[in-house]
Design a protein around this motif. Structure first.
Motif, mmCIF file in Angstrom:
data_model
loop_
_atom_site.group_PDB
_atom_site.id
_atom_site.type_symbol
_atom_site.label_atom_id
_atom_site.label_comp_id
_atom_site.label_asym_id
_atom_site.label_seq_id
_atom_site.Cartn_x
_atom_site.Cartn_y
_atom_site.Cartn_z
ATOM 1 N N ARG C 218 14.312 7.013 50.407
ATOM 2 C CA ARG C 218 13.749 6.089 50.772
ATOM 3 C C ARG C 218 12.658 6.180 51.876
ATOM 4 O O ARG C 218 11.587 5.613 51.669
ATOM 5 C CB ARG C 218 14.963 4.729 51.248
ATOM 6 N N ASP C 222 8.873 5.417 51.450
ATOM 7 C CA ASP C 222 8.128 4.540 52.404
ATOM 8 C C ASP C 222 7.039 4.993 52.938
ATOM 9 O O ASP C 222 5.691 4.432 52.840
ATOM 10 C CB ASP C 222 9.169 4.214 53.589
ATOM 11 N N ALA C 569 19.130 1.476 50.772
ATOM 12 C CA ALA C 569 18.177 2.797 50.150
ATOM 13 C C ALA C 569 18.382 2.842 48.837
ATOM 14 O O ALA C 569 17.396 3.618 48.153
ATOM 15 C CB ALA C 569 18.850 3.986 50.832
ATOM 16 N N PRO C 571 17.211 2.313 45.229
ATOM 17 C CA PRO C 571 16.018 1.796 44.609
ATOM 18 C C PRO C 571 16.284 0.876 43.764
ATOM 19 O O PRO C 571 17.539 0.705 43.202
ATOM 20 C CB PRO C 571 15.303 3.001 44.226
#
Lengths: 307, 319, 586
Positions: C218, C222, C569, C571
Motif C-alpha cells: 500500500r 501510494d 492495506a 486493495p
C-alpha cells in the motif's frame, strides 16, 4: 469456470522474469521417450558423430579384429617408419609395427582402465556423498572434511602417490585415477541429495508418513541421480586423459603392450622424423574424450540445465 | 572480518595436517613393505641386500610402532624436515626448494595465459551477436579440455620447434623456452576458465538486474562488462583457485614433455624410483600451494562480493 | 512527504517530446498509443503467440492498469513497449507510438535514448532486480551518467535526492549500502528511484508490489501514485490484482489470452462490465466489502453461515497449542550467536471440523507455527496437544501416528509433487507409507479421491509437469485426504494460483470439509481469502498472536492496531459491492 484457462497458456507465454515457475520439461511416456531421444540425437550432427565414435571405440575394445587384421605386437623391421598410407592407415613405427593396429588393440587396455577408474570413483564417491547428504549432522561433517582433504591434494599428485605405493600396471593406475576423483563424486552426490532432500515434495512425502528408506529410494535417489550420472560420463573423459597421462609417464602396462599413452610416449623419441607416431594415436585419444564429453553435455542438457 | 581470517587460516592448517596424514597412510602403509621397495629403488637389479633393509628399517623408524612413527614423522615435518630422498640422499626440502622457482615461473605464466585467453574468449563469445562466431568460440573450450596435454605439447614442439624453429624444443632457457610449455599447460586450464565464465555470464545476463540496467538505457557493452561480468567473475574466481592445484600437477607432464627442470620432473623421477620420502614431500607441498592459493581467494572474495560478510561455506554451495 | 534534497526539475529530454505536451496539461492525445501489437515467442515446440493485436492508450498524468491472469500477455505487452522482451520474443506486427516516435521501428541505439529518460521501468521482483554487487546510490546515479545528465560527482548527490524523492528513509545512508542490506520494500523504492531518476514521462510498473507484503504494497503504491500526480507522469500498471487496479487506475485494460477484451474508464468498467471474462474476474476476486460468504453461491454449501450459529462451536478441540516458542540460531554474526524468535508464546485452539486461519505477513511465524504443530520441526518450548494427547516431544511411532491423522498442503504445487512420479503414485504415497490396502485397492481409492477433487480418472497416469497449477493443487489436496485425516494444514494453498482458480480451490476445500469433517489449519497472508474460509482467525505479527476471533467480529471491529492496518492495506476497496449480483443477473 474454465479450469482450462491455465492449460497450455502457462507454457504459451513465458513472460519475462517469472521466478516462481520451475517448469520441468514434460517427460512423456517411455516408448515415445525413446523415439524422442533418437530424434534428439539425429538432429545434432556433432552428437551423432560422438555416439558413432564411442560405438566404434567400444567395438574396438571387444572385437579388434573387426578393424584390423595386422598383429599389433609383431612388426616387419624392413617396413619401419612408413608414413600413413592405404596399407598402414597410421603408418608404422620403429620396428615396422602397424600403428593403427596398435591403437585399435590399445582401446581394450585403455577402456578397461577407464571403466575401473570411473567405477571406483562412482561407487566410493557416490556412497560417501549419499551417506553424508542423507544422514547429515556429524556424519556429514566428518565425511566432508575428509573429502576436503582429498580435494586439497592435486588429483595427479594423489594418483602418483597411489602409484608409488601400489606399483605399476594398468589396473593399479586405474585405481589410482579413480581414487583421485572420489572427492568430486562425493561432492556432487552430496549436493544433489541435499538439494532433493530439501525439496518440498520430499517434505510432503515425509509429512504424509513415508519412512526414511522409502523417501531415499523413491524420491531422493531417482531425483538426485541425474547430475551424478552426468559427472560419471564427464569423468569417463577425464579418466581416459589421466590414465593416458600416467601411462605416458611410464607407469602403465609394461612396454610391448599398446596402451594409448604409452604409444604416444614411444613416438616422442621420433618426433622429428615420424610425426604420425605421436599425432595419430593422440588424435584417437582426443576424439574419444571429445565424444564422451559431448555425450555428457547432451545428458546434462536434456535435464533442462542448458537453454 | 578478523574472525573470518582466523577461521580460514585455522581451516587451512587443519587441511594441511590432514593431507600429511593421508599421504602418510597411503605411502607408508599401502605398500606391503616400504623398506624393501625403498631398498630396491636406486639399485639396478632386483637384488636387495638384507643388511641395507635392516639399516633402512632403523633409519626410517619402521621398527617402531605405527603411532610412534607417525608422531615422529609429523614432528619432523612440522620443522620442515621430510627426511632425505632415497635416490639422491639429499634432503627432500632442499630438493623441492631447488626445483620450485622453475615450476613457479611455468605455472605462473600458464595461469596468466589461461586467465587472459579463457576470460577473453568467454567475454567475446557471450558478447558477440554474430551467431557463427559465438558457436565457433563456444566450441573451443570443450575441445581444449578433451585433448591430452602431453600430446598438445608434442604437437607444438613438432610444429614450432622442428618445423618452424621459432622456439626451443627442450630445456629451461629464458622466456623463449617458456612459451611452448606455458601454452601447453594453459590450454586445459584456460578452457575450463572459459567454460565456467561463459556459463556464469550467460546466467548473469538472464538475471532481472540486467533488465533493469537495460531499461535505464545502458548500452550492451556497459551491461556486459559493468553488470554481468562483475557478477559472473565471482564463480570463475573460485574455479581459478581450484585450478591452481591442477596446474602444479600438470607441470609433471609438461616438464617431462619439454625436458624442463622443476618440481614436475623431480616428482616423475621420484615416482619412478619409488622414492617415498620425496613423493610424500611433493604431495604435502602440492597441498600447501593449493591451500595457500585458495586461502588467498577466500580472503579476496568478500572484497569482491559484498554479500559475503560472514561466509560459512561458500565453496560447498558452488561445487 | 517532504523533499529536502530535491532540486529544480531538469527540462525534459528532447527526444520523446510531443508538441502538445509542453505544458503538461493535454489529456486528449495519448502519450503512448499501441495499435495492433502482436508478439510471439519462439520456443522449442514452435512459435507461440503471446500478444495478439493489442490496442492500448496511456494518457499523460494518468494511471492505466492492465489486468489479467498469468499467460494473458499483460507483462509481455508492457515489456514490448520498451522492447525488452525475454529471449525468443519477437514483435510481429503493430505500432507503438510514444511522443513522435514509433518505438517498433527504432534502432537499438535510438531506443537507448528513450529508455530511462522517456520511459522508466519498475520491475516485478525487487529482490532480484538490483545488481547485488553495486551500491544503491551507484545504481541510481548510473541512469544519470548514461544519459549524460550529470557529472560523476553531481550524479552521486542527485542519486541521494532521487532516492529521497522515491520515499527511501535515510537516503544518504542507503545510497552507500548494497541491495542485500535492504528490505524488499526498500529495494522496490530504490528501483522506483531508478525509474524516476531521469524524469521520464511514462513509467511502466510490472506487478510492482506482488512480491511484497500487503502493508508495504500500500505504501509503495501510494507513493507511486503521488509521484505521478505531482509530475503528471503517466503509469502503465501491470497487475493480476483487480483490487489494486480498481484502487489506483483511471483507466482499465482487461486482457485474456493475449487479447484486450475490455478497456475504458475504471469506474465504467467496474460498474458495468461488458465482457464475460471481466465479469468472471470480478466475481472471483476475493473481496472484503462484498457480501460475505452467504452471497457467494458455491461457498454457502460450507457449514459456515453468519446467520446460523456454528454447531461445531462446542465441538472438542482437535489441536491445542500452549505457550509455543521456536527459536532459530542465526548464522554467526560478529557478536557471537544470536537467536531469532520465530514463534513467541503462541497459543491456539482448533476444533474438530473447523477452520482456523493464521494470518500474517512474511516473517510473522505463521508457517513455522504450522510446521511445529505437524512436528516437522521441534519447538524450543511450549506444549502441543493433538486430540488431547501431548505430542510436543513425540518420537518414532507416535509421530507416525500423528502423520496419519494430520496432513499438509503446500503453497507451491509446482514443487510439492515429485516430478518423476505419476499422479497415481503421488496420491497413493500416504497409503503405501502406512500399508493401507493392496495395490488395486489403493488405486481405487486414488480414483475415488480424484473424482472428489473433480479431476478425471485418466489423470492417474499423467505426470505433474503435464498439469496446470490449479490441477496440481487439486492433486495435492487429494493426497492430503488419502488417509482421511482429522487435520489438514494448508500453507498458503492458493497464493500461487490465479484468482479464478483460487476461488475454485477454496470452494473445493470448503466442500470437502462439509463432507468429511476435516479440520483445517489455514495459513494465509490474504485476509480476503481467509474471510471466505475461516471459522476462527488468528492474526500473527513478529511471532506473536496479536488478535483472535471469528472473522465476522475481527473484520468488523478489529481491536488491535495491526489488524486495522492490515485491513486498511487490502486493495479493492473501490471494487463495486454487488459483485456477485452483477455476475449472476446480467
Amino acid at each position: 469456470m474454465s479450469q482450462s484457462l491455465l492449460d497450455g497458456q502457462a507454457e504459451a507465454a513465458p513472460g519475462p522474469a517469472r521466478p516462481l515457475d520451475p517448469r520441468t520439461p514434460s517427460p512423456a511416456g517411455r516408448v515415445t521417450g525413446l523415439r524422442q531421444a533418437l530424434r534428439f540425437v539425429l538432429r545434432r550432427p556433432g552428437l551423432l558423430l560422438s555416439v558413432v565414435v564411442l560405438v566404434l571405440v567400444v567395438l574396438a575394445a571387444f572385437r579388434p579384429e573387426l578393424f584390423t587384421s595386422q598383429d599389433p605386437l609383431k612388426g616387419v623391421p624392413s617396413q619401419n617408419f612408413r608414413g600413413p598410407s592405404g596399407s598402414h592407415w597410421f603408418g608404422t613405427d620403429e620396428l615396422g609395427r602397424d600403428v593403427f593396429s596398435r591403437v585399435v588393440h590399445g582401446a581394450q587396455l585403455s577402456l578397461k582402465a577407464t571403466l575401473i577408474a570411473v567405477l571406483v570413483a562412482f561407487v566410493v564417491g557416490g556412497l560417501l556423498g549419499v551417506v553424508a547428504g542423507f544422514t547429515g549432522r556429524w556424519v556429514d561433517d566428518v565425511l566432508m572434511r575428509f573429502v576436503d582433504i582429498l580435494l586439497s591434494i592435486p588429483a595427479l599428485f594423489l594418483s602418483l602417490a597411489m602409484v608409488t605405493a601400489l606399483g605399476y600396471g594398468t589396473v593399479k593406475v586405474a585405481v589410482a585415477v579413480g581414487i583421485a576423483s572420489v572427492a568430486s563424486f562425493a561432492r556432487v552426490a552430496r549436493a544433489e541429495v541435499l538439494r532433493v532432500r530439501q525439496a518440498v515434495f520430499v517434505e510432503a512425502a515425509r509429512s504424509s508418513g513415508a519412512r526414511w528408506y522409502s523417501m531415499l529410494a523413491r524420491h531422493v535417489l531417482p531425483n538426485a541421480a541425474g547430475p551424478v550420472v552426468v559427472l560419471a560420463t564427464l569423468d569417463l573423459g577425464s579418466s581416459i586423459l589421466a590414465v593416458s597421462a600416467l601411462s605416458f609417464l611410464g607407469y602403465g602396462a609394461p612396454p610391448p603392450a599398446p596402451e594409448w599413452g604409452t604409444l604416444i610416449s614411444d613416438g616422442r623419441n621420433y618426433l622429428s622424423n615420424a610425426w604420425w607416431l605421436t599425432a595419430l594415436p593422440g588424435l584417437a585419444v582426443a576424439a574419444t574424450v571429445l565424444a564422451t564429453n559431448r555425450v555428457a553435455r547432451a545428458l546434462d542438457g536434456e535435464r533442462g540445465r542448458r537453454p | 572480518m578478523r574472525r573470518y581470517v582466523i577461521k580460514r587460516l585455522a581451516q587451512a592448517v587443519g587441511v594441511l595436517w590432514a593431507a600429511y596424514t593421508v599421504s602418510f597412510l597411503v605411502l607408508d602403509f599401502l605398500p606391503g613393505d616400504p623398506v624393501s621397495a625403498m631398498a630396491g629403488a636406486g639399485m639396478d637389479s632386483g637384488q636387495v641386500d638384507p643388511a641395507r633393509i635392516a639399516a633402512l628399517r632403523h633409519e626410517y623408524g619402521f621398527d617402531k610402532p605405527v603411532l610412534a612413527q607417525y608422531a615422529d614423522h609429523l614432528g619432523r615435518a612440522l620443522r620442515g624436515d621430510f627426511g632425505d630422498a632415497v635416490s639422491t640422499g639429499r634432503p627432500v626440502t632442499a630438493t623441492l626448494a631447488d626445483a620450485l622457482p622453475q615450476t613457479l615461473r611455468l605455472t605462473g605464466a600458464a595461469l596468466l595465459l589461461a586467465a587472459v585467453l579463457g576470460g577473453g574468449l568467454a567475454v567475446l563469445a557471450t558478447y558477440t551477436s554474430r551467431r557463427w562466431l559465438r558457436q565457433l568460440l563456444l566450441s573451443l573450450p570443450p575441445l581444449g579440455v578433451s585433448v591430452p596435454t602431453f600430446w598438445v605439447g608434442l604437437l607444438l614442439v613438432e610444429a614450432f620447434s622442428f618445423r618452424l624453429h621459432w622456439f626451443p624444443a627442450f630445456g629451461n632457457d629464458g622466456l623463449r623456452g617458456l612459451v611452448l610449455p606455458a601454452l601447453t599447460l594453459a590450454i586445459p586450464t584456460g578452457a575450463q576458465v572459459a567454460q565456467v565464465l561463459a556459463k556464469s555470464l550467460l546466467t548473469a545476463l538472464d538475471q532481472a538486474y540486467v533488465e533493469t540496467a537495460r531499461a535505464k538505457g545502458a548500452g550492451r557493452w556497459r551491461v556486459h562488462l559493468r553488470h554481468a561480468l562483475r557478477n559472473a567473475s565471482l564463480p570463475a574466481l573460485t574455479v581459478v583457485g581450484l585450478l591452481v592445484g591442477q596446474l602444479i600437477a600438470g607441470s609433471v607432464v609438461v616438464e617431462t614433455v619439454f625436458s624442463r627442470d622443476g618440481l614436475g620432473r623431480v616428482t616423475a623421477a621420484a615416482v619412478t624410483a619409488q622414492d617415498i620420502p620425496l613423493v610424500q614431500g611433493v604431495v604435502v607441498f602440492g597441498a600447501l600451494i593449493f591451500v595457500s592459493v585458495n586461502l588467498i581467494v577466500d580472503l579476496v572474495y568478500p572484497l569482491l562480493d559484498p554479500r559475503i560478510v560472514v561466509a560459512s561455506d561458500r565453496r560447498a554451495g558452488i561445487a | 512527504m517532504t523533499r529536502p534534497g530535491r532540486r529544480e526539475r531538469r527540462s525534459r529530454p528532447p527526444v520523446p517530446a510531443h508538441p502538445l505536451d509542453e505544458n503538461g496539461t493535454d489529456m486528449t492525445t495519448p502519450l503512448l498509443e499501441i495499435r495492433g501489437l502482436s508478439v510471439s515467442y519462439r520456443t522449442r515446440g514452435g512459435t507461440v503467440a503471446a500478444v495478439r493485436g493489442v490496442d492500448l492508450d496511456v494518457f499523460p498524468g494518468q494511471v492505466t492498469a492492465v489486468v489479467g491472469e498469468s499467460g494473458s500477455g499483460k507483462s509481455t505487452t508492457a515489456h514490448a513497449v520498451i522492447r525488452l522482451l525475454a529471449a525468443g520474443g519477437m514483435l510481429d506486427a503493430g505500432t507503438i507510438r510514444f511522443g513522435r516516435h514509433d518505438l517498433v521501428t527504432l534502432s537499438e541505439a535510438e531506443l537507448r535514448t528513450v529508455r530511462g529518460t522517456g520511459i522508466g521501468l519498475v520491475p516485478q521482483d525487487p529482490t532480484v532486480s538490483l545488481n547485488p554487487v553495486k551500491r544503491i546510490g551507484e545504481q541510481v546515479a548510473e541512469v544519470l551518467r548514461i544519459h549524460g545528465l550529470a557529472t560523476r560527482r553531481a550524479a552521486a548527490a542527485e542519486a541521494v535526492a532521487v532516492l529521497d524523492r522515491a520515499g527511501l528513509p535515510d537516503a544518504a545512508v542507503r545510497a552507500r549500502q548494497y541491495p542485500h542490506e535492504l528490505s524488499g520494500g526498500m529495494r522496490q523504492r530504490a528501483l522506483i528511484a531508478v525509474a524516476i531518476a531521469a524524469n521520464p514521462r511514462l513509467i511502466i510498473a510490472d506487478e510492482p508490489t506482488s512480491a511484497l507484503d500487503v502493508t508495504v504494497q500500500r505504501v509503495i503504491l501510494d507513493h507511486l501514485q503521488r509521484l505521478t500526480e505531482e509530475s503528471d507522469t503517466a503509469i502503465l500498471l501491470v497487475t493480476h490484482d483487480l483490487g489494486v487496479a480498481a484502487d489506483r487506475a483511471q483507466r482499465l485494460v482487461v486482457m485474456e489470452q493475449g487479447r484486450v477484451v475490455e478497456a475504458g474508464e475504471t469506474a465504467t468498467v467496474l460498474a458495468d462490465p461488458q465482457h464475460a471474462y471481466t465479469r468472471r474476474l470480478l466475481a472471483s476476486a476475493p473481496s472484503l466489502t462484498g457480501p460475505s460468504a452467504a452471497a457467494r453461491a458455491p461457498i454457502t454449501t460450507a457449514p459456515r453461515d453468519a446467520s446460523r450459529p456454528e454447531p461445531a462451536e462446542s465441538s472438542p478441540p482437535l489441536v491445542e497449542v500452549r505457550h509455543l516458542v521456536k527459536e532459530f540460531r542465526l548464522p554467526r554474526a560478529a557478536g557471537g550467536h544470536r537467536t531469532l524468535r520465530a514463534v513467541d508464546d503462541v497459543g491456539l485452539t482448533l476444533r474438530r471440523g473447523q477452520t482456523l486461519a493464521l494470518v500474517g505477513e512474511s516473517g510473522s511465524g505463521k508457517s513455522t507455527t504450522a510446521r511445529l504443530v505437524l512436528r516437522l520441526t521441534d519447538p524450543t518450548s511450549g506444549q502441543i496437544l493433538f486430540d488431547g494427547a501431548d505430542v510436543t516431544t513425540a518420537k518414532g511411532a507416535q509421530v507416525r501416528q500423528l502423520r496419519r491423522r494430520a496432513q499438509l498442503i503446500y503453497q507451491n504445487p509446482y514443487a510439492s509433487l515429485d516430478p518423476r512420479l505419476s499422479i497415481g503414485e503421488v496420491i497413493t504415497e500416504p497409503l503405501r507409507a502406512f500399508g493401507v490396502g493392496d495395490r488395486a485397492a489403493r488405486l481405487d481409492r486414488a480414483r475415488d479421491l480424484l473424482d472428489r477433487v473433480a479431476l478425471p480418472a485418466a489423470t492417474l497416469e499423467r505426470r505433474p509437469a503435464e498439469l496446470s497449477g490449479g490441477q496440481r493443487q487439486r492433486v495435492a489436496i487429494a493426497r492430503a485426504l488419502a488417509l482421511s485425516p482429522d487435520l489438514v494444514v494448508c500453507d498458503e494453498p492458493v497464493s500461487a494460483l490465479d484468482v479464478s482458480v483460487q476461488s475454485q480451490v477454496l470452494e473445493l476445500l470448503a466442500e470437502l470439509q462439509a463432507d468429511t469433517g476435516v479440520a483445517y489449519l489455514f495459513i494465509s497472508h490474504d485476509l480476503a481469502v481467509v474471510r471466505q474460509i475461516a471459522h476462527q482467525v488468528a492474526v500473527m505479527r513478529a511471532g506473536r498472536v496479536v488478535e483472535t476471533g471469528p472473522p465476522a467480529d475481527l473484520f468488523a471491529e478489529p481491536r488491535h492496531a495491526y489488524t486495522r492496518e492490515l485491513l486498511a492495506a487490502i486493495p479493492g476497496s473501490r471494487l463495486p459491492v454487488p459483485v456477485a449480483d452483477t455476475a449472476t443477473t446480467s
